[in-house]
Design a protein around this motif. Sequence first.
Motif, PDB file in Angstrom:
ATOM      1  N   SER A 246      45.786 -20.467 -20.514  1.00  0.00           N
ATOM      2  CA  SER A 246      46.611 -20.984 -19.417  1.00  0.00           C
ATOM      3  C   SER A 246      45.788 -21.535 -18.273  1.00  0.00           C
ATOM      4  CB  SER A 246      47.530 -19.878 -18.892  1.00  0.00           C
ATOM      5  OG  SER A 246      48.385 -19.437 -19.930  1.00  0.00           O
ATOM      6  N   LEU A 247      44.477 -21.686 -18.530  1.00  0.00           N
ATOM      7  CA  LEU A 247      43.631 -22.278 -17.494  1.00  0.00           C
ATOM      8  C   LEU A 247      43.855 -23.788 -17.478  1.00  0.00           C
ATOM      9  CD1 LEU A 247      40.418 -20.159 -18.119  1.00  0.00           C
ATOM     10  CD2 LEU A 247      41.918 -20.054 -16.111  1.00  0.00           C
ATOM     11  N   ASP A 248      43.719 -24.330 -16.297  1.00  0.00           N
ATOM     12  CA  ASP A 248      43.922 -25.763 -16.112  1.00  0.00           C
ATOM     13  C   ASP A 248      42.877 -26.544 -16.926  1.00  0.00           C
ATOM     14  OD1 ASP A 248      44.181 -28.320 -15.162  1.00  0.00           O
ATOM     15  OD2 ASP A 248      44.390 -27.725 -13.060  1.00  0.00           O
ATOM     16  N   PRO A 249      43.325 -27.318 -17.916  1.00  0.00           N
ATOM     17  CA  PRO A 249      42.368 -28.057 -18.746  1.00  0.00           C
ATOM     18  C   PRO A 249      41.562 -29.089 -17.959  1.00  0.00           C
ATOM     19  CG  PRO A 249      44.642 -28.625 -19.325  1.00  0.00           C
ATOM     20  CD  PRO A 249      44.721 -27.515 -18.320  1.00  0.00           C
TER      21      PRO A 249
ATOM     22  N   LYS B 164      40.181 -28.317 -15.255  1.00  0.00           N
ATOM     23  CA  LYS B 164      39.111 -27.534 -14.606  1.00  0.00           C
ATOM     24  C   LYS B 164      38.166 -26.909 -15.613  1.00  0.00           C
ATOM     25  CE  LYS B 164      41.367 -26.596 -10.252  1.00  0.00           C
ATOM     26  NZ  LYS B 164      41.909 -25.586  -9.333  1.00  0.00           N
ATOM     27  N   TYR B 165      38.728 -26.349 -16.702  1.00  0.00           N
ATOM     28  CA  TYR B 165      37.881 -25.662 -17.666  1.00  0.00           C
ATOM     29  C   TYR B 165      38.137 -26.088 -19.105  1.00  0.00           C
ATOM     30  CZ  TYR B 165      37.197 -22.275 -13.859  1.00  0.00           C
ATOM     31  OH  TYR B 165      36.911 -21.668 -12.671  1.00  0.00           O
TER      32      TYR B 165
ATOM     33  N   HIS C 156      36.047  -9.744 -16.262  1.00  0.00           N
ATOM     34  CA  HIS C 156      36.666  -8.838 -17.215  1.00  0.00           C
ATOM     35  C   HIS C 156      38.156  -8.807 -16.928  1.00  0.00           C
ATOM     36  CE1 HIS C 156      32.448  -7.520 -16.886  1.00  0.00           C
ATOM     37  NE2 HIS C 156      32.563  -7.344 -18.188  1.00  0.00           N
ATOM     38  N   ILE C 157      38.957  -8.943 -17.967  1.00  0.00           N
ATOM     39  CA  ILE C 157      40.410  -8.939 -17.796  1.00  0.00           C
ATOM     40  C   ILE C 157      40.967  -7.707 -18.490  1.00  0.00           C
ATOM     41  CG2 ILE C 157      42.551 -10.211 -18.232  1.00  0.00           C
ATOM     42  CD1 ILE C 157      40.616 -12.723 -18.546  1.00  0.00           C
ATOM     43  N   ASN C 158      41.459  -6.776 -17.705  1.00  0.00           N
ATOM     44  CA  ASN C 158      41.899  -5.483 -18.234  1.00  0.00           C
ATOM     45  C   ASN C 158      40.807  -4.886 -19.116  1.00  0.00           C
ATOM     46  OD1 ASN C 158      44.273  -5.622 -16.804  1.00  0.00           O
ATOM     47  ND2 ASN C 158      45.493  -6.385 -18.497  1.00  0.00           N
TER      48      ASN C 158
ATOM     49  N   ASP D 265      36.361 -14.515  -5.047  1.00  0.00           N
ATOM     50  CA  ASP D 265      35.744 -15.172  -6.194  1.00  0.00           C
ATOM     51  C   ASP D 265      36.753 -15.311  -7.347  1.00  0.00           C
ATOM     52  OD1 ASP D 265      33.414 -16.225  -7.598  1.00  0.00           O
ATOM     53  OD2 ASP D 265      33.554 -14.404  -8.795  1.00  0.00           O
TER      54      ASP D 265
ATOM     55  N   ARG E 151      39.282 -18.042  -6.562  1.00  0.00           N
ATOM     56  CA  ARG E 151      38.772 -19.405  -6.712  1.00  0.00           C
ATOM     57  C   ARG E 151      38.602 -19.756  -8.194  1.00  0.00           C
ATOM     58  NH1 ARG E 151      33.942 -22.136  -6.314  1.00  0.00           N
ATOM     59  NH2 ARG E 151      32.728 -20.226  -6.472  1.00  0.00           N
ATOM     60  N   LYS E 152      38.046 -18.799  -8.958  1.00  0.00           N
ATOM     61  CA  LYS E 152      37.715 -19.107 -10.347  1.00  0.00           C
ATOM     62  C   LYS E 152      38.901 -18.975 -11.307  1.00  0.00           C
ATOM     63  CE  LYS E 152      33.328 -20.147 -10.018  1.00  0.00           C
ATOM     64  NZ  LYS E 152      32.307 -19.095 -10.162  1.00  0.00           N
ATOM     65  N   LEU E 153      39.807 -18.044 -11.038  1.00  0.00           N
ATOM     66  CA  LEU E 153      40.920 -17.869 -11.982  1.00  0.00           C
ATOM     67  C   LEU E 153      42.293 -18.194 -11.393  1.00  0.00           C
ATOM     68  CD1 LEU E 153      39.849 -14.743 -14.067  1.00  0.00           C
ATOM     69  CD2 LEU E 153      39.794 -17.137 -14.722  1.00  0.00           C
TER      70      LEU E 153
ATOM     71  N   ASP F 243      43.281 -19.807  -8.821  1.00  0.00           N
ATOM     72  CA  ASP F 243      43.444 -21.204  -8.407  1.00  0.00           C
ATOM     73  C   ASP F 243      43.160 -22.184  -9.547  1.00  0.00           C
ATOM     74  OD1 ASP F 243      44.094 -20.403  -5.889  1.00  0.00           O
ATOM     75  OD2 ASP F 243      42.138 -20.810  -5.005  1.00  0.00           O
ATOM     76  N   SER F 244      42.789 -21.644 -10.714  1.00  0.00           N
ATOM     77  CA  SER F 244      42.431 -22.514 -11.833  1.00  0.00           C
ATOM     78  C   SER F 244      43.419 -22.425 -12.982  1.00  0.00           C
ATOM     79  CB  SER F 244      41.029 -22.165 -12.337  1.00  0.00           C
ATOM     80  OG  SER F 244      40.094 -22.360 -11.297  1.00  0.00           O
ATOM     81  N   LEU F 245      44.552 -21.771 -12.723  1.00  0.00           N
ATOM     82  CA  LEU F 245      45.574 -21.701 -13.766  1.00  0.00           C
ATOM     83  C   LEU F 245      46.294 -23.038 -13.842  1.00  0.00           C
ATOM     84  CD1 LEU F 245      46.867 -18.095 -13.031  1.00  0.00           C
ATOM     85  CD2 LEU F 245      45.599 -18.842 -15.053  1.00  0.00           C
ATOM     86  N   ASP F 246      46.708 -23.368 -15.031  1.00  0.00           N
ATOM     87  CA  ASP F 246      47.396 -24.626 -15.280  1.00  0.00           C
ATOM     88  C   ASP F 246      48.708 -24.663 -14.486  1.00  0.00           C
ATOM     89  OD1 ASP F 246      48.714 -26.804 -16.327  1.00  0.00           O
ATOM     90  OD2 ASP F 246      48.144 -26.378 -18.399  1.00  0.00           O
TER      91      ASP F 246
ATOM     92  N   LEU G  24      46.349 -10.204 -11.277  1.00  0.00           N
ATOM     93  CA  LEU G  24      47.446 -11.162 -11.438  1.00  0.00           C
ATOM     94  C   LEU G  24      48.582 -10.441 -12.133  1.00  0.00           C
ATOM     95  CD1 LEU G  24      45.589 -14.340 -12.713  1.00  0.00           C
ATOM     96  CD2 LEU G  24      47.378 -14.421 -10.973  1.00  0.00           C
TER      97      LEU G  24
ATOM     98  N   TYR H 200      47.269  -7.995 -14.879  1.00  0.00           N
ATOM     99  CA  TYR H 200      45.963  -8.404 -15.419  1.00  0.00           C
ATOM    100  C   TYR H 200      44.940  -8.167 -14.319  1.00  0.00           C
ATOM    101  CZ  TYR H 200      48.807 -10.321 -19.051  1.00  0.00           C
ATOM    102  OH  TYR H 200      49.710 -10.434 -20.068  1.00  0.00           O
TER     103      TYR H 200
ATOM    104  N   ILE I  41      41.376  -8.239 -12.796  1.00  0.00           N
ATOM    105  CA  ILE I  41      40.199  -9.100 -12.975  1.00  0.00           C
ATOM    106  C   ILE I  41      39.027  -8.457 -12.245  1.00  0.00           C
ATOM    107  CG2 ILE I  41      39.249 -11.406 -12.592  1.00  0.00           C
ATOM    108  CD1 ILE I  41      42.302 -12.286 -12.371  1.00  0.00           C
ATOM    109  N   ASN I  42      38.067  -7.968 -13.006  1.00  0.00           N
ATOM    110  CA  ASN I  42      36.953  -7.213 -12.427  1.00  0.00           C
ATOM    111  C   ASN I  42      37.491  -6.118 -11.512  1.00  0.00           C
ATOM    112  OD1 ASN I  42      35.081  -8.682 -13.890  1.00  0.00           O
ATOM    113  ND2 ASN I  42      34.618 -10.096 -12.238  1.00  0.00           N
TER     114      ASN I  42
END
Lengths: 78, 78
Positions: free
Chosen positions: A25-28, A30-31, A67-69, B17, B20-22, B24-27, B59, B66, B68-69
């Motif tokens: 589900s990450l913005d394509p 961006k990544y 790390h996610i969960n 962090d 910014r990285k996750l 804000d980067s979701l589709d 999240l 979820y 994250i770290n």
Amino acid sequence: MSEKAIFYHAGCPVCVDAERKLADSLDPSKYEVEHVHLGVAKSRIAEAEKAGVKSVPALVIAGQPYHINFGADLAALK
Amino acid sequence: MSEKAIFYHAGCPVCVDAERKLADSLDPSKYEVEHVHLGVAKSRIAEAEKAGVKSVPALVIAGQPYHINFGADLAALK
């Protein structure tokens, strides 16, 4: 241009869920996400460890681990 | 139609962090992300706890947490 992200997993239920909800589900724009199953691609465990991955599922973005969960310890996959 | 996701944080470096990285980067075609600073919006801590959030940054997507770290325990924000 999209940045590379690597999603490390082990096919576990927590991994599959995180894959569907976050990695996929990450913005394509961006990544660009590569999926690595560490239970299969054991040769890549060292690379994940070097990036600071302690457990799966995890995303490595620009060299930083997220790390996610918690699904499984990296040590359990060796 | 995009699904709602809530990013809970506390303004900590790990949170910023992850934001910014996750978060804000979701589709944007998949998720509409609301940002909630639990250090400020303390009235929403109960809601986060109810969704299973134990620490920030996290999240909540479709009611599932979820993490994250690890930035801070939810208990430390009360």
